[in-house]
Write a protein that holds these residues in place. Structure first.
Motif, PDB file in Angstrom:
ATOM      1  N   LYS A 254       7.361  -5.621 -15.888  1.00  0.00           N
ATOM      2  CA  LYS A 254       8.362  -6.842 -15.373  1.00  0.00           C
ATOM      3  C   LYS A 254       8.084  -6.956 -14.261  1.00  0.00           C
ATOM      4  CE  LYS A 254      13.316  -7.834 -15.488  1.00  0.00           C
ATOM      5  NZ  LYS A 254      14.638  -7.691 -15.981  1.00  0.00           N
ATOM      6  N   LYS A 255       8.493  -5.890 -13.409  1.00  0.00           N
ATOM      7  CA  LYS A 255       8.234  -5.111 -12.148  1.00  0.00           C
ATOM      8  C   LYS A 255       7.323  -6.054 -11.540  1.00  0.00           C
ATOM      9  CE  LYS A 255      11.230  -0.973 -12.590  1.00  0.00           C
ATOM     10  NZ  LYS A 255      11.219   0.334 -12.478  1.00  0.00           N
TER      11      LYS A 255
ATOM     12  N   ARG B 235       5.359  -7.917 -12.261  1.00  0.00           N
ATOM     13  CA  ARG B 235       6.229 -10.053 -12.202  1.00  0.00           C
ATOM     14  C   ARG B 235       6.847 -10.263 -11.189  1.00  0.00           C
ATOM     15  NH1 ARG B 235       6.208  -9.719 -18.017  1.00  0.00           N
ATOM     16  NH2 ARG B 235       8.755 -10.035 -17.837  1.00  0.00           N
ATOM     17  N   GLU B 236       7.585  -9.627 -10.926  1.00  0.00           N
ATOM     18  CA  GLU B 236       8.732  -9.380  -9.734  1.00  0.00           C
ATOM     19  C   GLU B 236       8.016  -9.653  -8.527  1.00  0.00           C
ATOM     20  OE1 GLU B 236      11.684  -6.586 -10.524  1.00  0.00           O
ATOM     21  OE2 GLU B 236      12.960  -8.280 -12.303  1.00  0.00           O
ATOM     22  N   ILE B 237       6.925  -8.270  -8.376  1.00  0.00           N
ATOM     23  CA  ILE B 237       6.138  -8.245  -7.160  1.00  0.00           C
ATOM     24  C   ILE B 237       5.807  -9.143  -6.638  1.00  0.00           C
ATOM     25  CG2 ILE B 237       4.188  -6.471  -5.907  1.00  0.00           C
ATOM     26  CD1 ILE B 237       5.703  -4.132  -7.233  1.00  0.00           C
ATOM     27  N   ASP B 238       4.865  -9.990  -7.761  1.00  0.00           N
ATOM     28  CA  ASP B 238       3.833 -11.248  -7.360  1.00  0.00           C
ATOM     29  C   ASP B 238       5.132 -12.570  -7.145  1.00  0.00           C
ATOM     30  OD1 ASP B 238       1.920 -10.060  -8.660  1.00  0.00           O
ATOM     31  OD2 ASP B 238       1.760 -10.751 -10.328  1.00  0.00           O
ATOM     32  N   ALA B 239       6.311 -12.458  -7.207  1.00  0.00           N
ATOM     33  CA  ALA B 239       7.190 -13.676  -6.412  1.00  0.00           C
ATOM     34  C   ALA B 239       7.201 -13.175  -5.324  1.00  0.00           C
ATOM     35  CB  ALA B 239       8.256 -13.458  -7.348  1.00  0.00           C
ATOM     36  N   LEU B 240       7.395 -11.878  -5.062  1.00  0.00           N
ATOM     37  CA  LEU B 240       8.073 -11.822  -4.097  1.00  0.00           C
ATOM     38  C   LEU B 240       7.120 -12.233  -3.025  1.00  0.00           C
ATOM     39  CD1 LEU B 240       9.815  -8.283  -4.388  1.00  0.00           C
ATOM     40  CD2 LEU B 240      11.497 -10.574  -3.482  1.00  0.00           C
TER      41      LEU B 240
ATOM     42  N   LYS C  86       6.428 -15.625  -1.908  1.00  0.00           N
ATOM     43  CA  LYS C  86       7.522 -15.957  -1.313  1.00  0.00           C
ATOM     44  C   LYS C  86       6.986 -15.883   0.006  1.00  0.00           C
ATOM     45  CE  LYS C  86      12.121 -15.987  -4.004  1.00  0.00           C
ATOM     46  NZ  LYS C  86      12.944 -14.863  -4.210  1.00  0.00           N
TER      47      LYS C  86
ATOM     48  N   GLN D 226      12.702  -5.107  -0.242  1.00  0.00           N
ATOM     49  CA  GLN D 226      11.417  -5.859  -1.187  1.00  0.00           C
ATOM     50  C   GLN D 226      10.413  -5.808  -0.317  1.00  0.00           C
ATOM     51  OE1 GLN D 226      13.494  -9.973   0.000  1.00  0.00           O
ATOM     52  NE2 GLN D 226      14.173 -10.266  -2.294  1.00  0.00           N
TER      53      GLN D 226
ATOM     54  N   LYS E 110       9.442  -2.851  -2.472  1.00  0.00           N
ATOM     55  CA  LYS E 110       8.754  -3.190  -3.458  1.00  0.00           C
ATOM     56  C   LYS E 110       7.444  -3.114  -3.633  1.00  0.00           C
ATOM     57  CE  LYS E 110      11.201  -4.490  -8.059  1.00  0.00           C
ATOM     58  NZ  LYS E 110      12.073  -5.413  -8.358  1.00  0.00           N
TER      59      LYS E 110
ATOM     60  N   LYS F  95       3.552  -1.216  -5.322  1.00  0.00           N
ATOM     61  CA  LYS F  95       2.859  -1.971  -6.598  1.00  0.00           C
ATOM     62  C   LYS F  95       1.104  -1.812  -6.418  1.00  0.00           C
ATOM     63  CE  LYS F  95       0.179  -6.465  -7.613  1.00  0.00           C
ATOM     64  NZ  LYS F  95       0.244  -8.176  -6.603  1.00  0.00           N
TER      65      LYS F  95
END
Length: 102
Positions: free
Chosen positions: A56-57, A59-64, A67, A78, A81, A85
């Protein structure tokens, strides 16, 4: 079935089981008293939960990162974070290897 007075439908699960199956015990239901098997199952379950959390972390990093590539301004936390990775990737590999060993 007879629930304790005042409880009705909202009776706790453990008490419902005691009401429905009062004459049975854990050994008659097929549960074994093997603590080693329980520990192994717990280890497997905990490792799987950790894998899900790390995934999950990532995936959140990929989303960041997406962005950031789109030109959106990220704050310091952010960016920190995103910098973690490689640590999460290594941890994921370690956890998957540990799960295979169990």
């Amino acid at each position: 079935f007879n629930a304790p007075k005042g409880r009705g439908y909202f009776t706790r699960r453990s008490s419902v089981a005691n009401i429905i199956l009062p004459q049975f015990d854990a050994s008659s239901l097929g549960f074994e008293d093997d603590p080693l098997a329980d520990d192994t199952e717990l280890d497997i379950q905990n490792t799987k939960q950790q894998i899900v959390k790390v995934d999950k972390k990532l995936r959140e990093i990929d989303a960041l990162e997406a962005k950031h590539k789109n030109g959106e301004k990220l704050d310091q936390q952010q960016m920190a974070k995103i910098d973690r990775k490689p640590h999460f990737k290594d941890k994921l590999i370690t956890l998957k290897h540990e799960l295979q060993q169990l």
